[in-house]
Design a protein around this motif. Structure first.
Motif, mmCIF file in Angstrom:
data_model
loop_
_atom_site.group_PDB
_atom_site.id
_atom_site.type_symbol
_atom_site.label_atom_id
_atom_site.label_comp_id
_atom_site.label_asym_id
_atom_site.label_seq_id
_atom_site.Cartn_x
_atom_site.Cartn_y
_atom_site.Cartn_z
ATOM 1 N N SER A 11 0.237 7.967 -1.468
ATOM 2 C CA SER A 11 0.450 7.490 -0.099
ATOM 3 C C SER A 11 -0.339 6.219 0.173
ATOM 4 O O SER A 11 0.131 5.323 0.855
ATOM 5 N N VAL A 12 -1.530 6.110 -0.394
ATOM 6 C CA VAL A 12 -2.317 4.886 -0.233
ATOM 7 C C VAL A 12 -1.636 3.728 -0.945
ATOM 8 O O VAL A 12 -1.498 2.640 -0.404
ATOM 9 N N SER A 13 -1.154 3.950 -2.172
ATOM 10 C CA SER A 13 -0.470 2.901 -2.926
ATOM 11 C C SER A 13 0.808 2.479 -2.220
ATOM 12 O O SER A 13 1.136 1.299 -2.169
ATOM 13 N N HIS A 14 1.530 3.434 -1.651
ATOM 14 C CA HIS A 14 2.779 3.131 -0.944
ATOM 15 C C HIS A 14 2.513 2.212 0.251
ATOM 16 O O HIS A 14 3.267 1.282 0.499
ATOM 17 N N SER A 15 1.425 2.461 0.968
ATOM 18 C CA SER A 15 1.092 1.614 2.108
ATOM 19 C C SER A 15 0.884 0.171 1.685
ATOM 20 O O SER A 15 1.313 -0.747 2.355
ATOM 21 N N ALA A 16 0.220 -0.025 0.559
ATOM 22 C CA ALA A 16 -0.028 -1.382 0.075
ATOM 23 C C ALA A 16 1.267 -2.032 -0.416
ATOM 24 O O ALA A 16 1.506 -3.212 -0.164
ATOM 25 N N LYS A 26 -0.092 -7.981 6.350
ATOM 26 C CA LYS A 26 -1.244 -7.295 6.917
ATOM 27 C C LYS A 26 -1.335 -5.932 6.237
ATOM 28 O O LYS A 26 -0.578 -5.026 6.562
ATOM 29 N N LEU A 27 -2.234 -5.829 5.276
ATOM 30 C CA LEU A 27 -2.359 -4.600 4.501
ATOM 31 C C LEU A 27 -3.268 -3.593 5.193
ATOM 32 O O LEU A 27 -4.384 -3.928 5.569
ATOM 33 N N ASN A 28 -2.776 -2.378 5.338
ATOM 34 C CA ASN A 28 -3.640 -1.348 5.876
ATOM 35 C C ASN A 28 -4.282 -0.544 4.749
ATOM 36 O O ASN A 28 -5.057 0.354 4.994
ATOM 37 N N ALA A 29 -3.978 -0.883 3.491
ATOM 38 C CA ALA A 29 -4.623 -0.269 2.333
ATOM 39 C C ALA A 29 -4.801 -1.327 1.253
ATOM 40 O O ALA A 29 -3.916 -2.153 1.040
ATOM 41 N N THR A 54 -7.109 1.660 6.381
ATOM 42 C CA THR A 54 -7.231 1.952 7.796
ATOM 43 C C THR A 54 -5.865 2.438 8.278
ATOM 44 O O THR A 54 -4.863 2.226 7.596
ATOM 45 N N LYS A 55 -5.824 3.078 9.415
ATOM 46 C CA LYS A 55 -4.544 3.604 9.896
ATOM 47 C C LYS A 55 -3.614 2.506 10.378
ATOM 48 O O LYS A 55 -2.421 2.562 10.159
ATOM 49 N N LEU A 56 -4.157 1.505 11.060
ATOM 50 C CA LEU A 56 -3.332 0.424 11.592
ATOM 51 C C LEU A 56 -4.017 -0.913 11.388
ATOM 52 O O LEU A 56 -5.241 -1.012 11.429
ATOM 53 N N GLY A 57 -3.224 -1.941 11.201
ATOM 54 C CA GLY A 57 -3.772 -3.290 11.124
ATOM 55 C C GLY A 57 -4.257 -3.656 9.741
ATOM 56 O O GLY A 57 -4.167 -2.883 8.798
ATOM 57 N N ASP A 58 -4.783 -4.839 9.640
ATOM 58 C CA ASP A 58 -5.227 -5.412 8.383
ATOM 59 C C ASP A 58 -6.630 -4.890 8.048
ATOM 60 O O ASP A 58 -7.586 -5.170 8.752
ATOM 61 N N VAL A 59 -6.743 -4.150 6.968
ATOM 62 C CA VAL A 59 -8.013 -3.548 6.588
ATOM 63 C C VAL A 59 -9.032 -4.590 6.130
ATOM 64 O O VAL A 59 -10.232 -4.375 6.222
#
Length: 154
Positions: A11-16, A26-29, A54-59
């Motif tokens: 799930s973390v990789s998918h977000s990126a 804007k990566l959240n991971a 992070t849950k939202l926004g650019d980490v």
């Protein structure tokens, strides 16, 4: 437990990956790149993943990468003390929740069992004391995934 670690990392990789085609991105991971030599705090310990999100926004503007590297180094020292003499193989997923206004929180997931209980207890107790790390803004989750191999020579 291995399945739980796999799904968290997926799930973390998918977000990126979901951000690759967006402009501006804007990566959240984010996964911290580690050269192969830095992936081994000890000969039987390998860092598989070093991710922060992070849950939202650019980490990238929510946490200092220098602080993340310092956290990794401190955790590596604890990992070495805990697992360098391991006679078994297992995995550890260390998670820190960093906030701007309170102490960091530590959680541990592992594929280890009763044989590793003493080592894991030492690791958990020492890692739980790493409370001084904070984010700049919002909550940031830091994941370090370790693979521990048997240190017994054959």
């Amino acid at each position: 437990m291995r399945l739980a670690i796999f799904f968290i990392l997926l799930s973390v990789s998918h977000s990126a990956l979901a951000c690759e085609d967006q402009e501006p991105c804007k990566l959240n991971a984010m996964e911290m790149f580690l050269p192969e030599v830095q992936r081994y705090p000890a000969s039987n310990i390998r860092i598989e993943k070093f991710i922060y999100q992070t849950k939202l926004g650019d980490v990238s503007n929510k946490v200092s990468t220098d602080k993340l590297i310092k956290l990794k180094e401190e955790l590596n020292n604890i990992t070495i003390k805990s697992f360098k003499e391991s006679k078994t193989s297992f995995e550890v997923l260390a998670q820190f929740k960093l906030t701007p206004s309170s102490d960091s929180e530590f959680k541990l997931q592992t594929t280890g069992g009763e044989q590793e209980d003493e080592m894991l207890t030492y690791f958990y107790d020492a890692a739980s004391k790493l409370t001084e790390y904070k984010s700049i803004k919002d909550d940031v989750f830091v994941f370090l995934h370790y693979k521990i191999s048997s240190s017994v020579t054959k």
